[in-house]
Design an enzyme around this catalytic site. Structure first.
Site, PDB file in Angstrom:
ATOM      1  N   THR A  49      15.725 -36.602-118.526  1.00 50.48           N
ATOM      2  CA  THR A  49      14.627 -37.575-118.549  1.00 50.48           C
ATOM      3  C   THR A  49      13.383 -36.912-117.935  1.00 50.48           C
ATOM      4  O   THR A  49      13.476 -35.841-117.334  1.00 50.48           O
ATOM      5  CB  THR A  49      14.998 -38.855-117.757  1.00 50.48           C
ATOM      6  OG1 THR A  49      15.176 -38.521-116.385  1.00 50.48           O
ATOM      7  CG2 THR A  49      16.253 -39.509-118.304  1.00 50.48           C
TER       8      THR A  49
ATOM      9  N   GLY B 238      10.144 -24.706-123.798  1.00 49.06           N
ATOM     10  CA  GLY B 238      10.624 -24.750-125.184  1.00 49.06           C
ATOM     11  C   GLY B 238      11.926 -25.535-125.253  1.00 49.06           C
ATOM     12  O   GLY B 238      12.782 -25.390-124.380  1.00 49.06           O
TER      13      GLY B 238
ATOM     14  N   LYS C 104       9.671 -25.619-108.547  1.00 45.07           N
ATOM     15  CA  LYS C 104      10.595 -24.541-108.947  1.00 45.07           C
ATOM     16  C   LYS C 104      10.912 -23.616-107.768  1.00 45.07           C
ATOM     17  O   LYS C 104      12.037 -23.151-107.607  1.00 45.07           O
ATOM     18  CB  LYS C 104       9.987 -23.748-110.107  1.00 45.07           C
ATOM     19  CG  LYS C 104       9.933 -24.573-111.391  1.00 45.07           C
ATOM     20  CD  LYS C 104       9.091 -23.907-112.445  1.00 45.07           C
ATOM     21  CE  LYS C 104       9.031 -24.762-113.700  1.00 45.07           C
ATOM     22  NZ  LYS C 104       7.992 -24.317-114.633  1.00 45.07           N
TER      23      LYS C 104
ATOM     24  N   GLY D  56      -1.403 -27.373-127.037  1.00 47.76           N
ATOM     25  CA  GLY D  56      -0.166 -28.012-126.570  1.00 47.76           C
ATOM     26  C   GLY D  56       0.473 -27.297-125.390  1.00 47.76           C
ATOM     27  O   GLY D  56       1.582 -27.639-124.982  1.00 47.76           O
TER      28      GLY D  56
ATOM     29  N   VAL E  91      14.161 -23.914-113.907  1.00 39.02           N
ATOM     30  CA  VAL E  91      13.307 -22.771-113.563  1.00 39.02           C
ATOM     31  C   VAL E  91      13.378 -21.771-114.715  1.00 39.02           C
ATOM     32  O   VAL E  91      14.450 -21.230-114.991  1.00 39.02           O
ATOM     33  CB  VAL E  91      13.760 -22.084-112.253  1.00 39.02           C
ATOM     34  CG1 VAL E  91      12.820 -20.940-111.882  1.00 39.02           C
ATOM     35  CG2 VAL E  91      13.850 -23.082-111.115  1.00 39.02           C
TER      36      VAL E  91
ATOM     37  N   GLU F 200      -0.750 -30.478-120.588  1.00 41.84           N
ATOM     38  CA  GLU F 200      -0.702 -31.924-120.795  1.00 41.84           C
ATOM     39  C   GLU F 200      -2.120 -32.503-120.726  1.00 41.84           C
ATOM     40  O   GLU F 200      -3.016 -31.881-120.155  1.00 41.84           O
ATOM     41  CB  GLU F 200       0.094 -32.583-119.657  1.00 41.84           C
ATOM     42  CG  GLU F 200       1.464 -32.012-119.414  1.00 41.84           C
ATOM     43  CD  GLU F 200       2.517 -32.702-120.260  1.00 41.84           C
ATOM     44  OE1 GLU F 200       2.245 -33.797-120.759  1.00 41.84           O
ATOM     45  OE2 GLU F 200       3.601 -32.122-120.408  1.00 41.84           O
TER      46      GLU F 200
END
Ligand SMILES: NC(=O)c1ccc[n+]([C@@H]2O[C@H](COP(=O)([O-])OP(=O)(O)OC[C@H]3O[C@@H](n4cnc5c(N)ncnc54)[C@H](OP(=O)(O)O)[C@@H]3O)[C@@H](O)[C@H]2O)c1
Length: 341
Positions: free
Chosen positions: A96, A316, A225, A207, A152, A210
Site C-alpha cells: 500500500t 519500477g 531508506k 513521471g 531500498v 510526483e
C-alpha cells in the site's frame, strides 16, 4: 504457499504477473508454488482459497476500478484488516502507499499479520522508517519473518548486497544516492545548466517526480531508506527522527558551476557513520557514486573487503516486484532450514 496481496497497484500487479507468467520455472527451480488467495484494494477484496485467476483480476481492475467487483469471489467494502484476520495464508505482501508521518495503513496491516501468525513482505517504507526496531521484535516474538528488500533500491539488491554478499564482514560506514528523483534533477541541472525549478518541472513531466515532490526533494524518502539500512545492516536502533535531513531545493546553478571547476558535481548523499545524514554534497566526478539520471548507488565501507559500490535503478513496478519475489523465496528457504534443525 498461500499469499494475500494487500494493494493491487503497480507493485502488486507486477508481482502477480511475475509469479503467474513464470509459474513453471519457479516450481522447477525453487519448488515454489504460490497461490494468491486474496487481493485487497481500497474498495474491497476478492477471495478464493483455490487461488485467484490473475488475468481476470487485472482485467477487472482495469474495467471496473476494483477487484471487489468480481461476481463470484468479490467482497465490496471488505477491509484489509478483515482479510488479514480471517483468511488463512502463510504470507502477506503489503504494497500500500507510503506514509512516513503515520505509517498507516501499512503499520496496522503488518502488526495484524504478525498477530495472526503470517510472514510479511513489504515494499512500503513508512512502517519501517517509523518503527523498524519494534517491528522486528514483534516478528521475532510471533515467530514470523519480516522482509522488505524492495524498500531500498527497488529491484537493485542494496540490502542483500550488504547482508548476504558481505556476510561476516563488518560494515563501518555507508554513503549513497538513495533517491532517483533527486538524482535525475541534480543530473539535469549539472548537464544543462538549468535551475532547480526547471529541472523539477521536467522530472514531473516525465513521471520521475510526483505532483507533490516533498518526499523526494526534501530528503525524506532517502532518510527513510537510510533508517532501514542502519537497522538492518548495521544493527543501529534508529528511526527517521534520528536523521539530520537537508533536501536539494537550495542547490543553485551557481553551486553546480563552482563544483564543476573542481571536477566535482553535487549529489544528495545519505550517509551512516556515527550519525545519520541526508544532505547535498560535492563529490568528485570520478567517485563511483557519481551516477547520472534516476539511478541509485551505494558504497559500503567494510572492515576487510574495503569499498564496494552497487548501482542500479531505484524504482519500477517489475523491478520492485522482483524484490518481493526474492523476499518470499528467502522466507521459504528460512522455513525449510528451520524444519531441518
Ligand atoms: N512503484 C515503485 O516503483 C515502487 C518502488 C519501491 C517501493 N514502492 C512502494 O511500494 C508501495 C506500493 O507502490 P505502488 O507503486 O504499487 O503504489 P500504487 O500503484 O499507488 O498502489 C497502491 C495500492 O494500495 C491500495 N491501497 C491504498 N490504500 C489502501 C488501504 N487502506 N487498504 C488496502 N489497499 C489500499 C490501492 O488501492 P486502489 O487501487 O483502490 O487505489 C492500490 O491498489 C508503496 O509504499 C511505494 O512507496 C514502489
Amino acid at each position: 504457499m498461500r499469499i494475500i496481496l494487500v494493494g493491487w497497484g503497480v507493485v502488486g500487479q507486477s508481482f502477480a504477473k511475475i509469479v503467474t507468467y513464470r509459474k513453471k520455472e519457479l516450481a522447477e527451480m525453487y519448488g515454489f508454488c504460490p497461490r494468491i488467495v486474496a487481493i485487497v484494494d481500497q474498495k474491497g477484496a476478492v477471495l478464493n482459497t483455490k487461488g485467484l485467476d490473475i488475468e481476470q483480476m487485472l482485467f477487472l481492475k482495469n474495467e471496473k476500478g476494483t477487484i471487489s467487483a468480481c461476481n463470484k469471489d468479490g467482497h465490496p467494502y471488505m477491509s484489509a484488516l478483515e482479510v488479514i484476520e480471517s483468511v488463512e495464508a502463510e504470507v502477506i505482501v503489503e504494497v500500500t502507499p507510503t506514509n512516513i508521518e503515520t505509517a498507516e495503513p501499512g503499520l496496522s496491516y503488518i502488526k495484524n499479520a504478525f498477530r495472526t501468525g503470517k510472514h510479511v513482505v513489504t515494499t512500503n517504507k513508512g512502517p519501517l522508517a517509523l518503527a523498524l526496531p519494534a517491528l522486528t521484535e514483534l516478528a521475532d516474538h510471533n515467530n514470523v519473518y519480516l522482509r522488505f528488500s524492495g524498500t531500498v533500491g527497488a529491484g537493485t539488491p542494496i540490502l542483500e548486497f550488504a547482508k548476504k554478499c558481505l556476510q561476516g564482514d563488518k560494515i563501518n560506514s555507508v554513503r549513497g544516492i538513495l533517491n532517483g528523483t533527486t538524482n535525475y534533477i541534480l543530473s539535469e541541472m549539472d548537464k544543462k545548466n538549468i535551475t532547480f525549478n526547471v529541472a523539477l518541472k521536467a522530472a514531473q513531466k516525465l513521471g520521475f517526480a510526483e505532483a507533490d515532490p516533498t518526499m523526494d526533494v526534501d530528503g525524506y524518502d532517502a532518510a527513510a531508506k537510510l533508517v532501514i539500512m542502519a537497522n538492518w545492516i548495521m544493527e543501529k536502533k534508529v528511526t527517521i527522527k534520528d536523521v539530520k535531513i537537508e533536501g536539494i531545493r537550495d542547490v543553485s546553478s551557481k553551486d553546480l558551476e563552482e563544483a564543476k571547476k573542481k571536477d566535482c558535481t553535487i549529489k544528495l548523499i545519505g550517509s551512516i557513520n556515527e550519525n545519520l545524514k541526508v544532505e547535498p554534497m560535492q563529490i568528485s566526478k570520478h567517485d563511483p557514486l557519481a551516477v547520472d539520471g534516476a539511478l541509485n548507488a551505494v558504497t559500503y565501507v567494510s572492515e576487510s573487503a574495503g569499498e564496494q559500490t552497487i548501482i542500479g535503478l531505484g524504482a519500477g513496478g517489475m523491478e520492485t516486484a522482483s524484490a518481493v519475489l526474492r523476499d518470499i523465496l528467502d522466507i521459504k528457504q528460512n522455513i525449510a532450514n528451520k524444519m531441518m534443525e
